[in-house]
Design a protein around this motif. Structure first.
Motif, short mmCIF file in Angstrom:
data_model
loop_
_atom_site.label_atom_id
_atom_site.label_comp_id
_atom_site.label_asym_id
_atom_site.label_seq_id
_atom_site.Cartn_x
_atom_site.Cartn_y
_atom_site.Cartn_z
N ARG A 4 0.53 -1.64 -0.33
CA ARG A 4 0.04 -0.47 0.16
C ARG A 4 1.41 1.46 -0.11
NH1 ARG A 4 -1.40 -0.39 6.26
NH2 ARG A 4 -0.32 0.67 6.80
N PRO A 5 0.22 2.38 -0.64
CA PRO A 5 0.65 4.05 -0.16
C PRO A 5 1.33 3.94 0.69
CG PRO A 5 -0.91 4.00 -1.73
CD PRO A 5 -1.07 2.92 -0.99
N ALA A 6 2.54 4.78 1.35
CA ALA A 6 2.54 5.39 2.30
C ALA A 6 1.44 5.29 3.54
CB ALA A 6 3.76 5.21 2.64
N CYS A 30 -2.30 9.06 10.46
CA CYS A 30 -3.15 8.38 10.59
C CYS A 30 -4.57 8.79 10.73
CB CYS A 30 -3.02 7.03 11.52
SG CYS A 30 -4.06 5.59 11.42
N VAL A 31 -4.33 9.79 11.75
CA VAL A 31 -5.89 10.14 12.53
C VAL A 31 -6.26 11.11 10.93
CG1 VAL A 31 -6.78 12.13 14.33
CG2 VAL A 31 -5.49 9.89 15.51
N ALA A 32 -5.10 12.13 10.73
CA ALA A 32 -5.38 12.75 9.84
C ALA A 32 -5.70 12.15 8.46
CB ALA A 32 -4.06 13.66 9.22
N GLU A 33 -5.48 10.92 8.33
CA GLU A 33 -5.89 10.18 7.12
C GLU A 33 -7.68 9.99 7.31
OE1 GLU A 33 -5.06 9.35 3.89
OE2 GLU A 33 -4.05 10.97 4.22
N ALA A 34 -7.87 9.44 8.22
CA ALA A 34 -9.52 9.28 9.09
C ALA A 34 -10.76 9.79 8.89
CB ALA A 34 -8.84 8.91 10.41
N ASP A 131 0.86 -1.40 12.41
CA ASP A 131 0.59 -2.64 11.51
C ASP A 131 2.40 -2.84 10.91
OD1 ASP A 131 0.61 -0.96 9.95
OD2 ASP A 131 -1.20 -1.35 9.15
N ARG A 132 2.45 -3.77 10.04
CA ARG A 132 3.26 -4.06 10.24
C ARG A 132 4.46 -2.92 8.94
NH1 ARG A 132 0.77 -6.11 5.54
NH2 ARG A 132 1.74 -5.46 3.24
N ASP A 133 3.41 -2.29 8.30
CA ASP A 133 4.27 -0.30 7.53
C ASP A 133 4.23 0.85 8.62
OD1 ASP A 133 4.62 -2.46 5.54
OD2 ASP A 133 2.46 -2.82 5.07
N GLY A 134 3.26 0.38 9.72
CA GLY A 134 3.14 1.75 10.02
C GLY A 134 1.79 2.33 11.12
N TRP A 135 0.87 2.60 11.13
CA TRP A 135 -0.31 2.73 11.72
C TRP A 135 -1.85 2.39 10.76
CZ3 TRP A 135 -1.65 3.45 17.16
CH2 TRP A 135 -0.75 3.27 17.59
N SER A 136 -3.28 1.94 11.39
CA SER A 136 -4.31 1.51 10.55
C SER A 136 -4.91 1.82 10.97
CB SER A 136 -3.42 0.43 9.28
OG SER A 136 -4.32 -0.46 10.45
#
Length: 143
Positions: A4-6, A30-34, A131-136
């Protein structure tokens, strides 16, 4: 399997309500993306602009990561209902064990409504963490 993209977000099918997923390298992004994912559910912000005078702040007290995410998303709904504004851009930072959110807002009348407006954030099947790539996160919105 493609990575997935960063940083990003998407809406996923869900019976009767709306489910969003977001991911980023760290918790605050991740909060900002949500927030961006939630807005994509019901408004088209293309062409809308916010200027420096539209900056607002929201301090989230220390707590569980998932609770802080829900607090931010609930605040977006609250500000829409009470002040008629939506965040076009979000900057989220860790602050004193909680979060400090800065939003650059736009009047809700300046954007096009494209879907059902969320009424609340559901705690059912809420997921937020590393998660394995950061936060989700994955969040169900009641519409």
């Amino acid at each position: 399997m493609e990575r997935r993209p960063a940083r990003g977000h998407r809406n996923v099918p869900h019976t009767a309500d709306v489910r969003i997923e977001a991911w980023a390298p760290d918790r605050e992004e991740c909060v900002a993306e949500a927030v961006a994912a939630m807005l994509d559910v019901f408004v088209d912000t293309a062409g809308a602009t916010a200027d420096a005078t539209s900056e607002t702040r929201y301090a989230v007290p220390p707590g569980d990561d998932a609770d802080m995410l829900v607090a931010v998303l609930d605040e977006v709904i609250f500000r829409l209902e009470t002040a008629g504004v939506l965040p076009l851009a979000s900057d989220v930072r860790a602050a004193d064990g909680g979060l400090l959110v800065r939003w650059w807002t736009v009047d809700a009348d300046a954007v096009e409504l494209i879907g059902a407006v969320p009424k609340a954030v559901s705690l059912h099947e809420l997921r937020f963490g590393p998660d394995r790539d950061g936060w989700s996160c994955a969040v169900t919105l009641d519409v």
